[in-house]
Design an enzyme around this catalytic site. Structure first.
Site, PDB file in Angstrom:
ATOM      1  N   SER A   1       9.569  43.048  54.069  1.00 31.25           N
ATOM      2  CA  SER A   1      10.999  43.295  54.225  1.00 31.25           C
ATOM      3  C   SER A   1      11.608  43.612  52.868  1.00 31.25           C
ATOM      4  O   SER A   1      11.216  43.045  51.850  1.00 31.25           O
ATOM      5  CB  SER A   1      11.696  42.070  54.833  1.00 31.25           C
ATOM      6  OG  SER A   1      13.087  42.298  54.946  1.00 31.25           O
TER       7      SER A   1
ATOM      8  N   GLU B   1      17.637  40.146  62.336  1.00 30.17           N
ATOM      9  CA  GLU B   1      18.380  41.227  61.678  1.00 30.17           C
ATOM     10  C   GLU B   1      19.234  41.997  62.694  1.00 30.17           C
ATOM     11  O   GLU B   1      20.388  42.327  62.425  1.00 30.17           O
ATOM     12  CB  GLU B   1      17.381  42.158  60.998  1.00 30.17           C
ATOM     13  CG  GLU B   1      17.964  43.356  60.287  1.00 30.17           C
ATOM     14  CD  GLU B   1      16.856  44.231  59.745  1.00 30.17           C
ATOM     15  OE1 GLU B   1      16.635  45.322  60.297  1.00 30.17           O
ATOM     16  OE2 GLU B   1      16.189  43.817  58.774  1.00 30.17           O
TER      17      GLU B   1
ATOM     18  N   HIS C   1      11.832  38.148  62.202  1.00 30.13           N
ATOM     19  CA  HIS C   1      12.767  38.511  61.132  1.00 30.13           C
ATOM     20  C   HIS C   1      13.618  39.705  61.555  1.00 30.13           C
ATOM     21  O   HIS C   1      14.844  39.705  61.418  1.00 30.13           O
ATOM     22  CB  HIS C   1      11.968  38.823  59.865  1.00 30.13           C
ATOM     23  CG  HIS C   1      12.720  39.580  58.806  1.00 30.13           C
ATOM     24  ND1 HIS C   1      12.970  40.937  58.894  1.00 30.13           N
ATOM     25  CD2 HIS C   1      13.246  39.179  57.618  1.00 30.13           C
ATOM     26  CE1 HIS C   1      13.634  41.330  57.821  1.00 30.13           C
ATOM     27  NE2 HIS C   1      13.816  40.293  57.040  1.00 30.13           N
ATOM     28  N   ASN C   2      12.982  40.740  62.104  1.00 27.08           N
ATOM     29  CA  ASN C   2      13.720  41.930  62.501  1.00 27.08           C
ATOM     30  C   ASN C   2      14.621  41.658  63.707  1.00 27.08           C
ATOM     31  O   ASN C   2      15.701  42.231  63.823  1.00 27.08           O
ATOM     32  CB  ASN C   2      12.755  43.069  62.816  1.00 27.08           C
ATOM     33  CG  ASN C   2      12.274  43.766  61.553  1.00 27.08           C
ATOM     34  OD1 ASN C   2      12.252  43.164  60.482  1.00 27.08           O
ATOM     35  ND2 ASN C   2      11.878  45.016  61.685  1.00 27.08           N
TER      36      ASN C   2
ATOM     37  N   LYS D   1       7.404  38.765  60.784  1.00 30.63           N
ATOM     38  CA  LYS D   1       8.230  39.942  60.503  1.00 30.63           C
ATOM     39  C   LYS D   1       8.945  40.421  61.760  1.00 30.63           C
ATOM     40  O   LYS D   1      10.089  40.875  61.706  1.00 30.63           O
ATOM     41  CB  LYS D   1       7.350  41.061  59.936  1.00 30.63           C
ATOM     42  CG  LYS D   1       8.101  42.370  59.642  1.00 30.63           C
ATOM     43  CD  LYS D   1       9.282  42.148  58.695  1.00 30.63           C
ATOM     44  CE  LYS D   1       9.773  43.436  58.060  1.00 30.63           C
ATOM     45  NZ  LYS D   1      10.076  44.526  58.967  1.00 30.63           N
TER      46      LYS D   1
END
Length: 276
Positions: free
Chosen positions: A96, A155, A151-152, A148
Site C-alpha cells: 500500500s 479504504e 485494507h482496501n 491487503k
C-alpha cells in the site's frame, strides 16, 4: 539490481537509476546471484500467473519470489504450494502507498515462510517508511494478500464517508460552504483527520466543484473479494459492502431499477413520473 519489464521504456528508466537491464525473464534470472530474490510487481490475474509460471521454470531451490501485486490470497496460497514443491520460497506482499510510495514509503504486509521473510527483510525495511515501522510479517502463505484485501475494503468505506459528508455540505447551498477551506480546517486537530482527508483537500483545492471529474468510480476487485470473504465467514461488513455497491451505481446513469421505482410509485399512488 536487475530489472525486466515488457515495456522497454520502463527498463531504460530503471537503468537510468543504476539498475542492470534485462531483455527477458530468463536474462534477469541469469544475471542474479544464487540464491536469488525476484520481486514480481505486475497486475493481478493473468499477468501475474504468466510471470510466476515462467519463473517456476527458471529459478532454483532456495530462491525467493515476492509477489507485491494485488493478487487474490487464494491464488497466492496455490502458487506458494507449487513453488514449495521445487524448494522455492514464495512470499505474498500486500503493498500500500500508491503513487506516493516513492516519497512516503510503502506499507508492506508479508505472508509466507517466516524464514524466507527474515532473509529478505532488509528489502522490506528499505521500502517501508522506516526500518522499524510500516511493514510486518503477518502470517503464512496468503496472509499478506488477505491483509491487503481487508485494507482496501476499509479504504473503500473511508473514502465513501468523506464523499458523502462533502456532498451533504455542498447540498446545503444556503450556507455557501467553502469546501476546500473546510477540508483544510478538518486536516488539523479534528477527529477525522487522515491522509485520505489530506488528499480530499488537495483535490478540492485544484478544482473546488470537481467539474473536471466524471462521477464514475471504478473498483480494483479487492472490495469484491472482501465482501465475498465476509459472506463466507459470516462476518458483517455493511460499510465496506455498501461502499462497493455505491461504486457500482456510479457507472449507470440510466439505471433500470430506479426507473422501475418511479413507475411503481406511479402505479400505487399516482405519483408523477418524469418522462424521458
Amino acid at each position: 539490481m536487475v530489472v525486466f519489464a515488457p515495456s522497454e521504456m520502463e527498463v531504460r528508466r530503471s537503468a537510468e537509476f543504476g539498475a542492470i537491464a534485462a531483455d527477458s525473464l530468463g536474462a534477469l534470472v541469469a544475471r542474479l546471484v544464487a540464491p536469488r530474490v525476484v520481486w514480481v510487481m505486475v497486475p493481478s490475474g493473468k499477468p501475474t500467473e504468466d510471470t510466476v509460471s515462467q519463473l517456476a521454470g527458471l529459478l532454483s531451490a532456495d530462491d525467493v519470489v515476492i509477489d507485491g501485486g494485488n493478487s487474490n490470497y487464494r491464488d497466492s496460497m496455490r502458487r506458494a504450494a507449487g513453488f514449495a514443491e521445487k524448494g522455492i520460497h514464495y512470499l505474498d506482499a500486500g503493498t500500500s502507498g500508491g503513487v506516493w510510495g516513492l516519497q512516503e514509503g510503502y506499507c508492506l504486509m508479508v505472508g509466507g515462510d517466516e524464514g524466507a521473510f527474515r532473509r529478505v527483510e532488509p528489502v522490506f525495511q528499505t521500502l517501508a517508511p522506516a526500518a522499524d515501522r510500516g511493514y510486518a510479517y503477518v502470517g503464512p502463505s496468503g496472509a499478506g494478500h488477505f491483509a491487503k484485501m481487508v485494507h482496501n475494503g476499509i479504504e473503500y468505506g473511508l473514502m465513501q464517508a468523506y464523499a458523502e459528508g462533502f456532498q451533504l455540505l455542498q447540498a446545503k447551498s444556503e450556507f455557501r460552504f467553502d469546501l476546500p477551506a473546510v477540508a483544510e480546517m478538518w486536516r488539523h486537530g479534528s477527529v477525522i483527520r487522515s491522509w485520505l482527508l489530506d488528499l480530499v483537500a488537495a483535490a478540492l483545492k485544484g478544482d473546488p466543484a470537481l467539474e473536471g471529474v466524471q462521477p464514475y468510480v471504478e473498483d480494483s476487485g479487492e472490495g469484491r473479494w472482501c465482501a465475498h470473504e465476509a459472506i463466507d465467514l459470516g462476518v458483517a461488513v455493511p460499510v465496506i459492502t455498501q461502499s462497493l455497491q455505491v461504486r457500482f451505481t456510479s457507472r449507470d446513469e440510466n439505471r433500470f431499477g430506479d426507473r422501475l421505482l418511479a413507475a411503481l410509485r406511479n402505479q400505487f399512488g399516482a405519483h408523477p413520473v418524469r418522462n424521458t
